[in-house]
Design a protein around this motif. Structure first.
Motif, short mmCIF file in Angstrom:
data_model
loop_
_atom_site.label_atom_id
_atom_site.label_comp_id
_atom_site.label_asym_id
_atom_site.label_seq_id
_atom_site.Cartn_x
_atom_site.Cartn_y
_atom_site.Cartn_z
N MET A 41 0.82 -1.21 0.00
CA MET A 41 0.00 0.00 0.00
C MET A 41 0.85 1.26 0.00
O MET A 41 0.43 2.30 -0.45
CB MET A 41 -0.92 0.01 1.22
N VAL A 42 2.05 1.20 0.56
CA VAL A 42 2.95 2.36 0.63
C VAL A 42 4.26 1.97 -0.03
O VAL A 42 4.84 0.92 0.29
CB VAL A 42 3.19 2.81 2.08
N THR A 43 4.74 2.81 -0.94
CA THR A 43 5.92 2.44 -1.73
C THR A 43 6.76 3.66 -2.04
O THR A 43 6.40 4.80 -1.71
CB THR A 43 5.47 1.75 -3.04
N ASN A 44 7.89 3.42 -2.67
CA ASN A 44 8.79 4.47 -3.16
C ASN A 44 9.15 5.47 -2.06
O ASN A 44 9.06 6.68 -2.23
CB ASN A 44 8.18 5.21 -4.35
N ALA A 92 -6.55 6.82 -1.17
CA ALA A 92 -5.97 8.07 -0.70
C ALA A 92 -5.79 8.03 0.82
O ALA A 92 -6.54 7.37 1.55
CB ALA A 92 -6.85 9.24 -1.10
N GLN A 93 -4.81 8.77 1.28
CA GLN A 93 -4.41 8.77 2.68
C GLN A 93 -5.14 9.85 3.46
O GLN A 93 -5.30 10.97 2.98
CB GLN A 93 -2.90 9.00 2.71
N THR A 94 -5.56 9.52 4.66
CA THR A 94 -6.14 10.52 5.57
C THR A 94 -5.27 10.71 6.81
O THR A 94 -5.48 11.67 7.56
CB THR A 94 -7.55 10.11 6.02
N ALA A 95 -4.34 9.79 7.05
CA ALA A 95 -3.43 9.91 8.19
C ALA A 95 -2.17 9.11 7.87
O ALA A 95 -2.18 8.21 7.02
CB ALA A 95 -4.08 9.39 9.47
N TYR A 96 -1.10 9.45 8.56
CA TYR A 96 0.15 8.71 8.37
C TYR A 96 0.80 8.46 9.73
O TYR A 96 0.49 9.12 10.73
CB TYR A 96 1.13 9.46 7.45
N HIS A 97 1.72 7.52 9.73
CA HIS A 97 2.49 7.18 10.92
C HIS A 97 3.90 6.81 10.44
O HIS A 97 4.08 5.83 9.72
CB HIS A 97 1.84 6.01 11.66
N ALA A 145 -11.70 4.97 4.94
CA ALA A 145 -12.55 4.02 5.68
C ALA A 145 -12.03 3.76 7.08
O ALA A 145 -12.65 3.01 7.85
CB ALA A 145 -12.64 2.71 4.90
N GLY A 146 -10.87 4.35 7.42
CA GLY A 146 -10.31 4.15 8.75
C GLY A 146 -9.38 2.97 8.85
O GLY A 146 -8.92 2.64 9.95
N ASP A 147 -9.08 2.32 7.73
CA ASP A 147 -8.21 1.14 7.75
C ASP A 147 -6.75 1.56 7.57
O ASP A 147 -6.42 2.34 6.66
CB ASP A 147 -8.60 0.18 6.64
#
Length: 844
Positions: A1-4, A31-36, A78-80
């Motif tokens: 799901m997350v790359t580069n 699309a992203q709504t939050a990151y960590h 969706a909060g996932d």
């Protein structure tokens, strides 16, 4: 799901200098709504509510040599949460001059404190040092720099595939060092580090028999290297250049950045850079008194060999001289691959064109003259190319070559800064494809450690192309880190009074407008802004804000009543009625207007207000000085284009001005030079005059791009009629049409107010008889691609929008009666769509 995952827009970089690096990533899903973000052992961002995919490291300030691993996960609407990404790495370099315990060294014949020209005419130095490893190692880093060009090897193997190191800088203020992971090159017991030196552009000495653009010494050949080894037991050792090193003369007997390189393979020193070699006959290396305060980490991709082009033919001139043709005008090295006995003396002359007798053409207005390299063969199979300089060429005349040697004896090693090639553009019109190809070839030929104007007679960083053609370069190559480094180089060239010279670094001080023109120096203001617009990166604006402000202040100090009355005008224009002050004042206006935008983004509201007022004042002065009746300036195309670009043409006169320009462009009667040309595409493009621009794009009469293609150009030339007129055959300054190809024919652009391609505007035009286009490029969020095709009564468009971006898609008005598309309709032929692959159409 997350790359580069990238750090400072580089993949797993070594030797960073910033203690708060920028971390970025792309998505392959929603699309992203939050990151960590987690930087192991150093920083945990926690769960941050944000769609940003570019963040600054927020932990405690990093220290020199810090090696870090990081990863990121994101949450969708969706909060996932995604799983954690694969790990990325970065490592800091030596941040303090005191971190360097190595010393600058050179061959004793190349150093005399009272004579900066010591060593000229002598063979180039080889430097070597040995050291012993007594226990297993965990990792090893080599920090290395040299002046003017160095080649580093460890135990006889190159430490990197980077070439022509270090990059251009103001060597008195900054020398870029490189960091290499050399763990795999080390061996138990004895090891040897070798450094071969050449003068490069840092030491251009007078050359009696060959071409010189200029001569003068910024720094004589020298090198510094520090190897740091960490053992498996946790202890460490450090080995560096110093008085215990040895020096000898190598087989390269002379190298000149402009004139050529001489190499006698019979003089090769066997095993000079491997352990155990008897160096008792060598000289002790001379330790120079230079400090390490000027050493700074290289922060962008280096120059590498990016293509190999074997000769397509071995031609024979009327006098019997062999001439190799590699099929295209390129920049780099001509590599010989021979099997001959020792003692053959060869002279190699590079060039872009041939004369009527089949010999290479060289002259000062074209390539510079004379330029040649010499090579004396050793016995048996052998390969050779220059190590310490490069050429621009398509043809290589090989004097003294035995007649039986075939075309396989020469290969072009094409060099450029190794910025990732990200663009693709192809249409149903073969001529447009060829135009794109020759422009791209010219960009490659001038994408070195700075953007040069040509790879032979100049090799200098003329600045107007850097910002006027930023989009042309950025559609085709990832230049986020590269252009950020260019901004550093430009700022370093600023004088005490705020002037930005026309070239950076300023190795040669020109006179008058060739040193001081706002459409060249304006790069100081424009490049940081363009980095923000293209990549969403504010760091260059923040870093160089004072230099940008000082430059606009310098222009204001030179202006009289808002008019800047000097400069080079519309360089290489065909219309001598364009007033030089008009063009200079447009450059001043553009710099002030850009400063207002920069100040606004950075939250400097008072400055933004002041620069907006300055912009308005310049516009009023421009109108007062150059508006005559119903026309601006001398009434020529460049004058009207620049006035339209500024928005100072009275509303009632705009349609007539656009009509005049459109008709001239459509019929090929174009007279603008390189300054007004990008504005021509912007002005007519904004006005929807695509049919006229397409007419010019498909013209083959002079002046036109098609004229160059039809007359054999394989790279864009310096003049519209370059292939028949002469001059440089490898210049990209007239390449503005390539941005129009991507933005208008391909339809890949940004929505108003967007930066970093967060919101796309996909609005392709389908002018003339053009039947199809395929275009793509990479943005900070991923690849954008557009493909359209029309047939009788139908139009089909496919669009790929990367995760993290959205797009407004507009179909061209082709007179079709019905249109359909996914997403939310926002107009008769327009839809708003999220990330994904989408198909749109229209029909009768």
């Amino acid at each position: 799901m997350v790359t580069n995952l990238r750090t400072c827009d580089l993949t797993d970089p070594l030797g960073l200098e910033t203690t708060r690096p920028t971390l970025s990533w792309q998505l392959t899903g929603p699309a992203q709504t939050a990151y960590h973000v987690r930087v192991d052992g150093l920083w945990d961002s926690g769960e941050v509510e944000s769609a940003d995919q570019r963040v600054v490291y927020g932990g405690t300030a990093l220290t020199g040599r810090t090696a870090a691993r990081w990863r990121v996960r994101t949450r969708d609407a969706a909060g996932d949460w995604s799983g954690w990404s694969a790990e990325a790495r970065f490592e800091l370099g030596l941040l303090d001059p005191a971190d360097w315990t190595a010393a600058w060294i050179t061959h004793p014949d190349w150093y005399d404190e009272g004579n900066p020209r010591a060593g000229e005419g002598r063979p180039l130095p080889l430097l070597a040092g040995e050291f012993t490893l007594t226990r297993p190692i965990e990792r090893a880093r080599l920090y290395v720099a040299g002046l003017g060009v160095y080649v580093a090897s460890l135990n006889g193997a190159p430490v990197t595939d980077a070439v022509l190191e270090p990059p251009y800088t103001d060597f008195a203020r900054r020398v870029a060092y490189a960091t290499h992971d050399v763990t795999a090159l080390l061996r138990d017991g004895a090891n040897a580090l070798g450094l071969a030196l050449g003068p490069g552009i840092a030491h251009v000495f007078p050359h009696q028999d060959r071409y010189m653009k200029f001569y003068g010494s910024k720094a004589a050949p020298r090198a510094i290297a520090q190897l740091e080894v960490t053992y498996a037991d946790g202890t460490s050792d450090r080995f560096g250049t110093g008085a215990d090193w040895r020096a000898t003369e190598g087989p390269t007997t002379r190298s000149h950045w402009y004139g050529g390189e001489d190499h006698d393979a019979r003089l090769a020193v066997p095993g000079w850079d491997v352990p155990g070699t008897d160096r008792s006959g060598w000289h002790p290396a001379t330790v120079r008194p230079d400090g390490t305060a000027m050493l700074r980490a290289r922060a962008c991709p280096p120059i590498r060999v990016t293509e190999e082009l074997p000769a397509t033919a071995k031609l024979v001139a009327t006098d019997g001289t062999a001439v190799f043709d590699v099929g295209a005008v390129v920049a780099g090295w001509a590599e010989l691959r021979l099997d001959l006995p020792a003692g053959h003396h060869l002279r190699l002359l590079p060039g872009d064109q041939l004369d009527a007798f089949g010999r290479v053409i060289q002259s000062k207005p074209t390539t510079g003259a004379p330029i040649f390299s010499t090579y004396v063969t050793k016995d048996g199979p052998q390969r050779w190319h220059p190590d310490f300089r490069y050429d621009g060429f398509r043809y290589v005349e090989a004097q003294g070559l035995p007649g039986h040697v075939g075309q396989e004896a020469l290969t072009a090693l094409v060099l450029r800064a190794d910025n990732e090639h990200i663009g693709r553009f192809e249409t149903s019109n073969a001529l447009l494809n060829d135009i794109h190809t020759i422009i791209d070839r010219a960009v490659r030929g001038n994408m070195y450690s700075v953007l040069t104007d040509c790879p032979h007679r100049e090799k200098l960083g003329w600045l107007e192309q850097t910002h006027l053609l930023f989009d042309v370069v950025a559609y085709n190559y990832d230049v986020a880190a590269y252009c950020r480094e260019l901004a550093v180089t430009i700022a370093e060239a600023q004088t005490e009074d705020g002037l930005i010279p026309d070239i950076a670094p300023e190795y040669l001080v020109f006179d008058g407008a060739f040193r001081d023109d706002p459409n060249w120096g304006g790069a100081m203001v424009r490049v940081p802004w363009q980095l923000y617009r293209w990549y969403g990166d504010t760091s260059a604006m923040e870093t160089h804000y004072d230099a940008m402000r000082r430059y606009v202040g310098y222009l204001t100090g030179r202006a009289e009543d808002g008019i800047l009355g000097y400069g080079l005008g519309d360089w290489f224009g065909l219309d001598d009625t364009t007033p030089v002050p008009l063009v200079g004042t447009w450059g001043y206006w553009r710099a002030a207007r850009t400063m207002a935008k920069v100040a606004g983004v950075l939250g400097r509201d008072d400055d933004a207000k002041r620069y907006r007022a300055l912009t308005d004042a310049i516009s009023a002065a421009f109108t007062g000085a150059f508006f005559r009746g119903e026309r601006f300036g001398g009434g020529g195309q460049a004058s009207e284009i620049l006035a339209l670009d500024m928005g100072v043409v009275p509303d009632e006169l705009v349609p007539a001005a656009l009509d005049r320009l459109s008709e001239a462009v459509r019929t090929g009667a174009i007279t603008v030079g390189e300054i007004a040309l990008p504005a021509l595409y912007q002005v007519l493009g904004r006005a929807g005059r695509h049919e006229s621009l397409y007419g010019f794009a498909t013209s083959t009469d002079h002046p036109s791009y098609g004229y160059q293609v039809r007359h054999g150009a394989t790279a864009l030339t310096e003049a519209w009629d370059g292939p028949t007129r002469g001059l440089s055959q490898n210049h990209y300054m007239l390449g503005a049409i390539d941005a129009w190809f991507y933005r208008t024919l391909g339809g890949i652009g940004q929505a108003p107010g967007s930066n970093g391609f967060r919101r796309l505007l996909v609005a392709p035009a389908a002018p003339g008889d053009l039947e199809s286009v395929r275009a793509s490029t990479a943005t900070p969020y991923g690849r954008v691609s557009v493909a359209w095709r029309r047939t009788d009564g139908e139009f089909a468009l496919e669009v790929e929008v990367p995760p993290g971006s959205t797009a407004e898609v507009r179909l061209p008005d082709l007179g079709l009666t019905s249109h359909d598309g996914p997403g939310t309709a926002v107009g008769e032929r327009a839809w708003e769509v999220p990330a994904g692959r989408w198909t749109f159409g229209g029909s009768r």
